[in-house]
Design a protein around this motif. Structure first.
Motif, PDB file in Angstrom:
ATOM      1  N   GLU A  72       0.821  -1.207   0.000  1.00 50.07           N
ATOM      2  CA  GLU A  72       0.000   0.000   0.000  1.00 50.07           C
ATOM      3  C   GLU A  72       0.860   1.264   0.000  1.00 50.07           C
ATOM      4  OE1 GLU A  72      -3.663  -0.227   2.606  1.00 50.07           O
ATOM      5  OE2 GLU A  72      -2.523  -1.978   3.315  1.00 50.07           O
ATOM      6  N   LEU A  73       2.073   1.164   0.528  1.00 49.92           N
ATOM      7  CA  LEU A  73       2.961   2.325   0.590  1.00 49.92           C
ATOM      8  C   LEU A  73       3.443   2.750  -0.795  1.00 49.92           C
ATOM      9  CD1 LEU A  73       5.075   1.330   3.692  1.00 49.92           C
ATOM     10  CD2 LEU A  73       3.244   3.028   3.601  1.00 49.92           C
ATOM     11  N   ASP A  74       3.591   1.789  -1.704  1.00 48.96           N
ATOM     12  CA  ASP A  74       4.047   2.108  -3.062  1.00 48.96           C
ATOM     13  C   ASP A  74       3.121   3.115  -3.733  1.00 48.96           C
ATOM     14  OD1 ASP A  74       6.113   0.312  -2.711  1.00 48.96           O
ATOM     15  OD2 ASP A  74       5.068  -1.329  -3.731  1.00 48.96           O
ATOM     16  N   GLU A  75       1.814   2.950  -3.513  1.00 51.31           N
ATOM     17  CA  GLU A  75       0.826   3.830  -4.127  1.00 51.31           C
ATOM     18  C   GLU A  75       0.899   5.257  -3.581  1.00 51.31           C
ATOM     19  OE1 GLU A  75      -3.067   2.102  -3.763  1.00 51.31           O
ATOM     20  OE2 GLU A  75      -2.245   0.089  -4.058  1.00 51.31           O
ATOM     21  N   LEU A  76       1.428   5.425  -2.369  1.00 53.03           N
ATOM     22  CA  LEU A  76       1.461   6.735  -1.729  1.00 53.03           C
ATOM     23  C   LEU A  76       2.632   7.604  -2.170  1.00 53.03           C
ATOM     24  CD1 LEU A  76       0.584   5.664   1.921  1.00 53.03           C
ATOM     25  CD2 LEU A  76      -0.963   6.587   0.178  1.00 53.03           C
ATOM     26  N   GLY A  77       3.700   6.982  -2.667  1.00 56.66           N
ATOM     27  CA  GLY A  77       4.872   7.722  -3.107  1.00 56.66           C
ATOM     28  C   GLY A  77       5.758   8.231  -1.983  1.00 56.66           C
TER      29      GLY A  77
END
Length: 158
Positions: free
Chosen positions: A90-95
């Protein structure tokens, strides 16, 4: 290992005063972890910084949006609340990984970064140490501040 100190926060005014000192020391690319139990004052602390640096009087909590962004004169300030993050993907999507070292970051619940921890960071741990006389935000607190990387020497600026 980090440079640490502890600050007694007898009331809301003291908590806000510490947040204001941090706001004045904050620079583009800085990362600040805000830890503590639910109700410890992490969001209030972040809102004080946002109000000081960005002029936003009633900054929303990013509990559901996860990240709120604000414009600064020399960059951006991101306020992240990772409480609802359940897995590393999920962190990948946040940048966030790309933001480290670029924008000023205030991150609540940094334990949900799943090891994605910048070397240069300030960790602020808020804990309640007394009983409330009515308003929960006026409950005495203590702040533990630990600087890592360049924050080891900058901790004295707060």
């Amino acid at each position: 290992m980090g440079n640490s100190n502890t600050v007694s926060l007898p009331d809301l005014a003291a908590t806000q005063a510490l947040a204001l000192r941090l706001a004045r020391a904050l620079q583009p690319g800085d990362t600040v972890f805000l830890t503590g139990d639910l109700g410890a004052g992490k969001t209030t602390f972040a809102r004080t910084i946002i109000r000081e640096l960005c002029g936003v009087e009633d900054a929303p909590s990013p509990t559901y949006t996860i990240i709120q962004t604000y414009d600064l004169e020399d960059g951006e300030l991101w306020h992240a609340d990772l409480y609802r993050i359940e897995e590393a993907g999920e962190l990948d999507e946040l940048g966030l990984a790309d933001a480290f070292g670029d924008v000023a970051l205030l991150i609540e619940w940094p334990d949900r970064l799943f090891g994605l921890v910048p070397e240069d960071r300030l960790e602020v741990t808020l804990e309640m140490v007394g009983e409330s006389a009515g308003d929960a935000m006026d409950t005495p607190r203590r702040a533990g501040l630990t600087g890592f990387g360049e924050w080891e020497t900058r901790l004295d600026d707060i």
